[in-house]
Design an enzyme around this catalytic site. Structure first.
Site, PDB file in Angstrom:
ATOM      1  N   ASN A   9      43.711  71.251  -3.147  1.00  0.00           N
ATOM      2  CA  ASN A   9      43.647  72.681  -3.085  1.00  0.00           C
ATOM      3  C   ASN A   9      42.225  73.123  -3.520  1.00  0.00           C
ATOM      4  O   ASN A   9      41.936  73.201  -4.613  1.00  0.00           O
ATOM      5  CB  ASN A   9      44.669  73.385  -3.919  1.00  0.00           C
ATOM      6  N   LYS A  11      40.708  75.827  -3.448  1.00  0.00           N
ATOM      7  CA  LYS A  11      40.564  77.330  -3.737  1.00  0.00           C
ATOM      8  C   LYS A  11      39.339  78.027  -3.153  1.00  0.00           C
ATOM      9  O   LYS A  11      38.974  77.440  -2.084  1.00  0.00           O
ATOM     10  CB  LYS A  11      40.608  76.875  -5.292  1.00  0.00           C
ATOM     11  N   HIS A  94      51.008  80.303  -4.459  1.00  0.00           N
ATOM     12  CA  HIS A  94      50.177  79.888  -5.656  1.00  0.00           C
ATOM     13  C   HIS A  94      50.213  80.943  -6.799  1.00  0.00           C
ATOM     14  O   HIS A  94      49.919  82.211  -6.562  1.00  0.00           O
ATOM     15  CB  HIS A  94      48.819  79.489  -5.209  1.00  0.00           C
ATOM     16  N   GLU A  96      47.880  81.953  -8.784  1.00  0.00           N
ATOM     17  CA  GLU A  96      46.633  82.581  -8.627  1.00  0.00           C
ATOM     18  C   GLU A  96      47.066  83.865  -7.920  1.00  0.00           C
ATOM     19  O   GLU A  96      46.605  85.026  -7.969  1.00  0.00           O
ATOM     20  CB  GLU A  96      45.509  81.874  -8.338  1.00  0.00           C
ATOM     21  N   GLU A 165      53.644  73.949 -10.605  1.00  0.00           N
ATOM     22  CA  GLU A 165      52.387  74.017 -11.240  1.00  0.00           C
ATOM     23  C   GLU A 165      52.480  74.953 -12.408  1.00  0.00           C
ATOM     24  O   GLU A 165      52.525  76.180 -12.468  1.00  0.00           O
ATOM     25  CB  GLU A 165      51.399  74.579 -10.353  1.00  0.00           C
ATOM     26  N   GLY A 171      43.713  74.213 -14.336  1.00  0.00           N
ATOM     27  CA  GLY A 171      42.126  74.462 -14.703  1.00  0.00           C
ATOM     28  C   GLY A 171      41.784  74.545 -16.085  1.00  0.00           C
ATOM     29  O   GLY A 171      40.894  74.985 -16.222  1.00  0.00           O
ATOM     30  N   SER A 210      45.542  70.352 -13.712  1.00  0.00           N
ATOM     31  CA  SER A 210      44.940  69.329 -14.387  1.00  0.00           C
ATOM     32  C   SER A 210      45.282  68.124 -13.920  1.00  0.00           C
ATOM     33  O   SER A 210      45.217  67.075 -15.009  1.00  0.00           O
ATOM     34  CB  SER A 210      44.754  69.637 -15.899  1.00  0.00           C
TER      35      SER A 210
HETATM   36  P1  13P Z   1      43.786  72.161 -11.376  1.00  0.00           P
HETATM   37  O1  13P Z   1      43.843  70.815 -10.714  1.00  0.00           O
HETATM   38  O2  13P Z   1      42.183  72.544 -11.171  1.00  0.00           O
HETATM   39  O3  13P Z   1      44.246  72.346 -12.689  1.00  0.00           O
HETATM   40  O4  13P Z   1      44.419  73.292 -10.327  1.00  0.00           O
HETATM   41  C1  13P Z   1      45.762  73.136 -10.028  1.00  0.00           C
HETATM   42  C2  13P Z   1      46.227  74.017  -8.884  1.00  0.00           C
HETATM   43  O5  13P Z   1      46.041  75.041  -8.958  1.00  0.00           O
HETATM   44  C3  13P Z   1      46.330  73.208  -7.491  1.00  0.00           C
HETATM   45  O6  13P Z   1      46.852  74.198  -6.675  1.00  0.00           O
END
Ligand code: 13P
Length: 248
Positions: A9, A11, A94, A96, A165, A171, A210
């Protein structure tokens, strides 16, 4: 037997030059992978990535979609458009987007349905916040999020991918331990099995938060973890390839 699956992803990262360099390396390193691989890229780069991936086994995905099929919805992108650019997968729900755009469980479920109607696979994200985990609410929260989808889709639920997640692991460099992740994956699989025994056995549940080259293998070795949804590490070809290599 569920084939493992590693999806990047990206982002809101990338540029024409950076994408070409990254995918060049990823393609060179994924000619003989044992697992399924996809990259979920920002909308403006779909055409570029579709072109770069056209002769490869790496699938293309988007990071969200509109709940509407078409119409006066400024700024939204319809599933039909994503399909035209070769997307096989669309991430929905997601954390976010749930947090930044107040997406409800019902909206996420409706988006998943749209994705299926367009013959693509929704990657349905669920996960608890740190406060919810500390309050002992993890199982309740993730099952509530997934139930909204399975109740709407019923038997069609077999065609989704789920991504667990934990919000506190995204992150942050703070990964769920393999035991913590497996515990939640087992809860999610038990819910899917209630919808249909074959659904519980068939649906792939990815872990995200992560995931790095040094923790991927032990996470992916858990019985109910079928791969990963990778954020930061999917932007560095060597890390992403190492994670892909860790999949069974
Ligand atoms: P990270 O791997 O940067 O922690 O992000 C995970 C994520 O949100 C994947 O959709």
């Amino acid at each position: 037997m569920r084939q493992q699956f590693v999806a990047g992803n990206w982002k809101m990262h990338g540029s024409l030059a950076a994408n070409a360099a990254l995918l060049g390396e990823v393609l060179a390193g994924t000619t003989a992978t044992r697992c399924d691989v996809a990259v979920c890229v920002p909308y403006p780069y779909l055409a570029q990535c579709q072109h770069l991936l056209q002769t490869s086994t790496v699938a293309l995905g988007a990071q969200d979609c509109s709940v509407h099929a078409s119409g006066a919805h400024t700024g939204e992108v319809a599933v039909g458009m994503l399909r035209e650019f070769g997307c096989g997968y669309v991430i929905v729900g997601h954390s976010e987007r749930r947090a930044d755009h107040h997406e409800s469980d019902a909206l996420v479920a409706a988006k998943a349905q749209r994705v299926l109607e367009a013959d693509m696979t929704p990657i349905v994200c669920v996960g608890e916040t740190l406060a919810q985990r500390e309050a002992g609410e993890t199982a309740t929260v993730v099952v509530r999020q997934l139930r909204a989808v399975t109740e709407l889709l019923r038997q069609q639920s077999r065609r989704i991918v789920v991504a667990y997640e934990p919000v506190w692991a995204i992150g942050t460099g703070r990964t769920a331990s393999p035991e913590q992740a497996q515990e939640v994956h087992a809860v999610l699989r038990a819910h899917l099995a209630q919808v249909g025994a074959d659904i519980g056995a068939a649906v792939r549940i990815l872990y995200g938060g992560s995931v790095k080259p040094d923790n991927a293998q032990v996470l992916f070795a858990q019985p109910d973890i079928d791969g990963g949804l990778i954020g930061g590490a999917s932007l560095k070809a060597s890390d992403f390839l190492a994670i892909v290599a860790a999949a069974k």
